[in-house]
Motif scaffolding. Sequence first.
Motif, PDB file in Angstrom:
ATOM      1  N   GLN A 195       0.779  -1.097  -0.147  1.00 57.41           N
ATOM      2  CA  GLN A 195      -0.010   0.028  -0.086  1.00 57.41           C
ATOM      3  C   GLN A 195       0.916   1.328  -0.020  1.00 57.41           C
ATOM      4  O   GLN A 195       2.070   1.211   0.717  1.00 57.41           O
ATOM      5  N   GLN A 253      -4.060   1.037  -2.719  1.00 59.54           N
ATOM      6  CA  GLN A 253      -3.342  -0.433  -2.852  1.00 59.54           C
ATOM      7  C   GLN A 253      -2.829  -0.499  -4.136  1.00 59.54           C
ATOM      8  O   GLN A 253      -3.470  -0.592  -5.287  1.00 59.54           O
ATOM      9  N   GLN A 308      -0.309  -8.033  -2.652  1.00 56.22           N
ATOM     10  CA  GLN A 308       0.304  -7.630  -1.273  1.00 56.22           C
ATOM     11  C   GLN A 308       2.052  -7.788  -1.343  1.00 56.22           C
ATOM     12  O   GLN A 308       2.450  -7.772  -0.359  1.00 56.22           O
TER      13      GLN A 308
END
Length: 552
Positions: free
Chosen positions: A440, A457, A462
């Motif tokens: 992020q 994001q 991730q």
Amino acid sequence: MNIKEEKIKVILQFLRQYKYDQTFQKLQEQSQIQLDPYSLELITQSIKNYDIKQLEQILNQYVDENTKQQCILKVLEQQYIKLLKLHNVQEAVQLLRNQMTKFCQDEDQKYQYASMIYLPELKVKQEQELIDEVMQLCYKQIGLIEPNRLVTIIQQQQAKQILDCHFHNKLEQDYKIIQKHSCNFQLNIIKQKKNISFCLFSSNGQYKALVHGLSIYLYQFDNQIKEYQKKPRKIPTGQTSVITSIVFSPCNKYLGTSSEDFTVFVYNIQTEKKYKLEGHNAVVQAFNFVLCDQQKKKQKNEYDIYTISKDGWLYEWNESERKGGLKIEEKLLNLHIHQQKELLLLTSQNKISLYQLYSKKQISQTSTIKNNQNSIVDKDFNFVLLFVSDTITQLHLYSISELLLIKVFQPTSSITTLSTQLDFGCMNSNLIAAANSSGQLLVWHIQKSSQPIEIFQVSEQQKEISCFKFHPTQNQLYVYQQKDVKRQSSQQQQVSEDIRAQFLQQRHQFQRHPWGMQQILNFLQRIARQEQMSSNQSSMQEEDKGSSDEDL
């Protein structure tokens, strides 16, 4: 006077002052709020002509007796000084006796004017300066806004717009004072998947430099298609270890990198000439370009280069020649330079130090939390932002002039870990950005809350963001997410597995001896070191070998 009326009078006064006569008349008619410009014009003309009778008649309608006396005395005082400058002493004395004494507040003021006859250095004020002083005394009673108040209100509106909108740092031409500001101005995030360790733009936005492995890929902006060219210029640095920083010179003609191999690489973009600075005894943590001191002659180059290393040394260079060194302190992190202010700012793991640029004389220093890991400064050199890793990762904002902690910016939660890469916004220097371990991008506003105002994001699945950078002239933020990391070779993996197996076989023996805990730590360090070496060698050899733009 209510707020709405005051704001309209501010606008009317501003329009009148800058001679927007038609707009002034139209707004005055629509708002039905009169600024009484005719009386204002009469006062101005009376002062210009030194017509005291007319000035007194006008002021009697608007101001109290005390204010009227002060205004008239200011005008008479200038007429008195003019006569003295022309050596018309007799006329000056008659003016003092017949007119000025009527408006003096006490006998002391009369004596002060009389003693001016013997003062050789008397200054006559400019016509506009005298008018402004008189207006300053009677603005409120005439119904105008004081000049200082006018400036203050405009500044307040600018601050209000900044707080209303995340992305503005100046008062827009179409800004509506009464209505709440709203706009569709958004930060344009450009996401790319490339194995990049650094991204940097020249100050004019003409060049974009990416560090990939041990090479620089330089992209030039194409003014015709309004974007950066697809095919970059590949610049091998010749450095043999991890690159620690990259810098453009202020004139955007030079580009360089520092490295863990104790060297600095410098490249001339125009001539393609390159050279290295060698002489450090430790990792070169950072460097910067400094315009040569004009008092020193026989310089080989237009720039000096200042470098700092992890062992605490600050070196000064001209081309590849080292001119001198200064031992600062251990664990230096970064150096920041502002040429016009002639300031040098050094950050270390636990201190911020401010120096004079050329003399290197320390101006001030402050101690910080002992876990600083990175620092950046804004383009105006007003603030320094530190990345601090304590119990949780935070950003600490200090003012450069006083070296005082102003604000602490926090991630969304204590569990979130920020990466050490930071950046100040260029189009709006109120913005700061950092990335976290979840892919992020967090954006804070200096004048707002310590919590992020926006969270993007950026990275898929991730994955960690490798680097990001605000564009200097456009409302863009370039974000780079690493590609899938190549697996270690079977030989490198085998070495790591052998160390782990040896550790598991001997762990029971360690428990029987007092030195067992130390041996456990040694094994863990060996495993970590081997994996780090394998990773570094793999990335430098695999990525830099025959790399192309597609490999980025």
